[in-house]
Design a protein around this motif. Structure first.
Motif, short mmCIF file in Angstrom:
data_model
loop_
_atom_site.label_atom_id
_atom_site.label_comp_id
_atom_site.label_asym_id
_atom_site.label_seq_id
_atom_site.Cartn_x
_atom_site.Cartn_y
_atom_site.Cartn_z
N LEU A 1 0.85 -1.20 0.00
CA LEU A 1 0.00 0.00 0.00
C LEU A 1 0.88 1.25 0.00
O LEU A 1 0.63 2.22 -0.72
CB LEU A 1 -0.92 0.01 1.23
CG LEU A 1 -1.98 -1.10 1.26
CD1 LEU A 1 -2.67 -1.14 2.63
CD2 LEU A 1 -3.01 -0.90 0.15
N PHE A 2 1.93 1.22 0.82
CA PHE A 2 2.89 2.33 0.93
C PHE A 2 3.55 2.60 -0.42
O PHE A 2 3.64 3.74 -0.88
CB PHE A 2 3.94 1.94 1.99
CG PHE A 2 5.29 2.59 1.86
CD1 PHE A 2 5.54 3.84 2.40
CD2 PHE A 2 6.34 1.92 1.22
CE1 PHE A 2 6.80 4.43 2.30
CE2 PHE A 2 7.60 2.50 1.11
CZ PHE A 2 7.83 3.76 1.65
N TYR A 3 4.02 1.51 -1.08
CA TYR A 3 4.83 1.70 -2.28
C TYR A 3 3.99 1.79 -3.55
O TYR A 3 4.16 2.71 -4.36
CB TYR A 3 5.86 0.56 -2.40
CG TYR A 3 6.85 0.83 -3.52
CD1 TYR A 3 7.88 1.74 -3.33
CD2 TYR A 3 6.72 0.21 -4.77
CE1 TYR A 3 8.77 2.03 -4.36
CE2 TYR A 3 7.62 0.51 -5.79
CZ TYR A 3 8.64 1.41 -5.58
OH TYR A 3 9.51 1.72 -6.60
N LEU A 4 3.08 0.82 -3.70
CA LEU A 4 2.40 0.68 -5.00
C LEU A 4 1.16 1.56 -5.14
O LEU A 4 0.63 1.71 -6.23
CB LEU A 4 1.98 -0.78 -5.22
CG LEU A 4 3.12 -1.78 -5.39
CD1 LEU A 4 2.57 -3.19 -5.52
CD2 LEU A 4 3.95 -1.44 -6.62
N THR A 5 0.66 2.12 -4.02
CA THR A 5 -0.52 2.98 -4.15
C THR A 5 -0.19 4.42 -3.77
O THR A 5 -0.52 5.34 -4.54
CB THR A 5 -1.68 2.47 -3.26
OG1 THR A 5 -1.92 1.10 -3.59
CG2 THR A 5 -2.95 3.26 -3.50
N VAL A 6 0.48 4.64 -2.64
CA VAL A 6 0.67 6.03 -2.20
C VAL A 6 1.95 6.65 -2.79
O VAL A 6 1.88 7.66 -3.48
CB VAL A 6 0.64 6.14 -0.66
CG1 VAL A 6 0.93 7.58 -0.24
CG2 VAL A 6 -0.72 5.72 -0.14
N SER A 7 3.12 6.01 -2.55
CA SER A 7 4.35 6.63 -3.06
C SER A 7 4.29 6.72 -4.58
O SER A 7 4.51 7.78 -5.17
CB SER A 7 5.57 5.80 -2.65
OG SER A 7 5.63 5.69 -1.25
N ASN A 8 4.02 5.56 -5.20
CA ASN A 8 3.86 5.49 -6.65
C ASN A 8 2.55 4.76 -6.91
O ASN A 8 2.46 3.62 -6.50
CB ASN A 8 4.98 4.67 -7.29
CG ASN A 8 6.35 5.14 -6.84
OD1 ASN A 8 6.73 6.24 -7.11
ND2 ASN A 8 7.07 4.29 -6.13
N PRO A 9 1.61 5.23 -7.55
CA PRO A 9 1.62 6.46 -8.30
C PRO A 9 1.19 7.73 -7.55
O PRO A 9 1.55 8.81 -8.00
CB PRO A 9 0.62 6.18 -9.42
CG PRO A 9 -0.35 5.22 -8.84
CD PRO A 9 0.43 4.39 -7.86
N LEU B 1 17.11 12.24 5.75
CA LEU B 1 16.02 11.47 5.14
C LEU B 1 15.98 11.77 3.64
O LEU B 1 16.26 12.90 3.22
CB LEU B 1 14.68 11.85 5.75
CG LEU B 1 14.57 11.73 7.27
CD1 LEU B 1 13.25 12.35 7.75
CD2 LEU B 1 14.63 10.28 7.70
N GLN B 2 15.63 10.75 2.86
CA GLN B 2 15.60 10.94 1.42
C GLN B 2 14.20 10.71 0.86
O GLN B 2 13.64 9.61 1.03
CB GLN B 2 16.56 9.96 0.72
CG GLN B 2 18.00 10.04 1.21
CD GLN B 2 18.65 11.37 0.91
OE1 GLN B 2 18.44 11.96 -0.15
NE2 GLN B 2 19.43 11.89 1.85
N ASP B 3 13.67 11.74 0.22
CA ASP B 3 12.59 11.59 -0.76
C ASP B 3 11.17 11.39 -0.24
O ASP B 3 10.91 11.38 0.96
CB ASP B 3 12.97 10.51 -1.76
CG ASP B 3 12.94 11.09 -3.19
OD1 ASP B 3 12.47 12.22 -3.37
OD2 ASP B 3 13.38 10.39 -4.12
N TYR B 4 10.29 11.20 -1.22
CA TYR B 4 8.84 11.28 -1.00
C TYR B 4 8.26 10.07 -0.29
O TYR B 4 7.12 10.12 0.17
CB TYR B 4 8.12 11.51 -2.34
CG TYR B 4 8.40 10.42 -3.37
CD1 TYR B 4 9.60 10.40 -4.07
CD2 TYR B 4 7.47 9.42 -3.64
CE1 TYR B 4 9.87 9.42 -5.01
CE2 TYR B 4 7.73 8.43 -4.58
CZ TYR B 4 8.93 8.45 -5.26
OH TYR B 4 9.21 7.47 -6.18
N HIS B 5 9.03 8.98 -0.24
CA HIS B 5 8.51 7.81 0.47
C HIS B 5 8.40 8.09 1.97
O HIS B 5 7.61 7.47 2.66
CB HIS B 5 9.44 6.61 0.27
CG HIS B 5 9.77 6.35 -1.16
ND1 HIS B 5 10.87 6.92 -1.78
CD2 HIS B 5 9.12 5.62 -2.09
CE1 HIS B 5 10.90 6.52 -3.03
NE2 HIS B 5 9.85 5.74 -3.25
#
Ligand code: ADQ
Length: 511
Positions: free
Chosen positions: A118-126, A181-185
């Motif tokens: 959910l964290f990676y495939l729905t919120v972070s991307n896309p 910390l790095q980036d939008y994740h």
């Protein structure tokens, strides 16, 4: 960017200056880096031996350079099943990893599969990536139904797990750490982490992708965007590649974050008794290590192999297959080039080195299909048994990418919008033919490299086709002048300077 003038110093002096600062800053502090994707991922060979492979992507290669000077702990998500295995066999233990260039201690943050997806495939991307690259087709998507709110909870859980792992690491380091910390994740990490840290720790966050204006952030429901903005304001420093993104961030806070006091001249946001410094740190490449790859035997082998695949003149593109990279419009521009200037037919070839990316997301799978169809269409339209105008090479191989960069006559970098774009900086450093860089005004790198490149609008295929023609017929003298300009800009501000400028600002915050 820091006011010092790196261009005036030699590469050696700048490296020495960075080493001195790192020694000073980390004599009694630890450095902790956190990002979703770490610098290395592990697989096992058939005999069961651990086989590390370097993480891909611009951010990892850039941030990896810091390990030469400090021995950081890097906190990241496991990417492979072997990473997961290692993390669960030795929970909380640091895994040492070093090569000739890099030295890290790794700590994996293990979360349950469902939350991570959910964290990676729905919120972070896309969701976030699409907002920050203006990629939503707003008439139809996104819709915030209950699935999206559940996914948001997954994003919160993974950020919470990161914050807890970082806080535990800081406590065990037994000194005042600097956390980067790095980036939008990890947007929600600072909000959870800041209250868990001792007062003398420093917290900075770098955003590698563009920051759009407040109107576009209004796509996110109020609760989500306020949580992101409030969390980012818990950092001491927030960094972006360009001034435009810094201004957009300040405007977003002013418009959408209740209680935020924005000072445009100081580039700060005050909220809840905390002052956030918002700063510009344009990322670059590690010029020395890119040159080393260019000289390696593996690259030489790839170069020999590619020589047989070139046209009389070669246009190159090197990208992840991401809709933001605008690959299909690049093909349209090539089509128009052949229509308008048929003298290039049979002579000019587009070599496209593309890595499939994020195939768990439907839009990326569709885009991969579009890229393949566009290639076939051009090859059918203009090719024959002897010759194809487009040579598509799919797969990730950095030595091959560098070999191709040595050989281009024209490098096409035409993203819709891109935080920086490192290919635009790698190419001119290793190219052997005084090749011409065509760069989209949407790439952060165009703001630094515009003077030596041909700058185009990513949407304007007519202008792009004309730029391709101009580059292909440009005189050797002008090509050489432009190459010299690009090299001097890139060499004048490499990844060490990106790190140096951030560390100077952090050291000034020390109490
Ligand atoms: P990316 O979107 O991953 O990075 P970019 O900056 O171009 O984009 O970096 C990609 C890296 O992967 C480069 O080093 C490139 O050479 C390599 N690469 C790309 N395609 C390849 C291929 N086919 N084969 C082998 N190697 C390939 C994000 C942001 C960028 C920002 C960086 C760093 O989206 O805007 O510049 O982070 O901040």
């Amino acid at each position: 960017m820091n006011e010092s003038q790196p261009q005036a110093l030699t590469t050696r002096k700048r490296a020495a200056r960075l080493r001195r600062l790192v020694r000073e800053l980390f004599s009694d502090r630890s450095l902790i880096i956190a990002s979703n994707r770490g610098p290395v991922t592990f697989e096992r060979s058939r005999s069961g031996k651990l086989r590390p492979s370097r993480g891909s992507g611009g951010m990892v290669s850039a941030v990896s350079a810091i390990s030469r000077y400090a021995n950081p702990v890097w906190i990241c998500s496991p990417m492979s099943s072997v990473d997961r295995e290692m993390a669960s066999e030795r929970p909380g233990e640091l895994i040492p990893y070093s090569t000739k260039d890099y030295e890290f201690r790794l700590r994996f943050v293990v979360t349950d599969r469902e939350s991570y997806d959910l964290f990676y495939l729905t919120v972070s991307n896309p969701l976030l990536w699409f907002i920050q690259h203006y990629m939503w087709d707003l008439v139809r998507v996104p819709t915030f139904a209950s699935e999206m709110w559940s996914a948001w909870q997954g994003y919160q859980r993974v950020n919470q797990a990161f914050a807890e792992a970082i806080a535990t690491q800081v406590a065990s380091e037994g000194n005042h750490s600097i956390v980067v910390l790095q980036d939008y994740h990890l947007y929600l990490c600072p909000g959870v982490l800041a209250p868990l840290l001792p007062a003398d720790c420093l917290l900075s966050h770098f955003v590698h992708i563009p920051w759009p204006g407040p109107d576009y952030w209004m796509i996110l429901p109020v609760a989500m965007r306020e949580q992101i903005l409030a969390s980012l304001c818990c950092n001491d420093i927030l960094g972006f590649h360009t001034k435009r993104y810094v201004l957009s961030f300040l405007r977003t806070c002013e418009s959408l974050l209740p209680g935020a006091q924005v000072d445009y001249s100081a580039q700060t946001v005050k909220r809840a008794g905390k002052t956030l410094l918002v700063r510009i740190y344009p990322i670059s490449i590690d010029v020395r290590s890119v040159r080393r790859v260019a000289k390696s035997r593996r690259t030489a082998r790839e170069r020999d192999h590619l020589l047989r695949r070139l046209g009389e003149q070669t246009i190159l593109r090197v990208d992840r297959i991401d809709p933001s990279k605008n690959i299909v419009r690049g093909f349209e521009a090539l089509d128009l080039l052949f229509e308008r200037y048929p003298e290039h037919l049979g002579k000019v070839r587009l070599l496209a080195l593309l890595v499939p990316s994020r195939l768990g997301i439907e839009e990326y799978r569709k885009y991969l299909d579009e890229v393949i169809v566009a290639t076939q269409r051009l090859n059918l339209k203009y090719g024959d048994r002897e010759w194809e105008p487009v040579k598509l090479i799919v797969g990730e191989d950095y030595a091959r990418a560098v070999a191709a960069m040595q050989l281009y006559d024209v490098l096409l970098v035409n993203p819709i919008i891109d935080g920086m774009n490192l290919v635009a900086k790698e190419g001119p450093i290793v190219n052997e033919r005084d090749g011409v860089l065509i760069i989209s005004e949407g790439a952060g790198a165009s703001q630094e490299l515009g003077e030596g490149a041909l700058v185009v609008s990513p949407y304007d295929v007519v202008q792009t086709a004309e730029a391709l023609h101009k580059a292909l017929v440009m005189s050797p003298g002008e090509r050489a002048r432009r190459t010299a300009t690009l090299r001097s800009i890139i060499e004048g501000h490499n990844v060490g300077d990106w790190l140096y400028d951030q560390l100077v600002d952090l050291s000034e915050l020390q109490t």
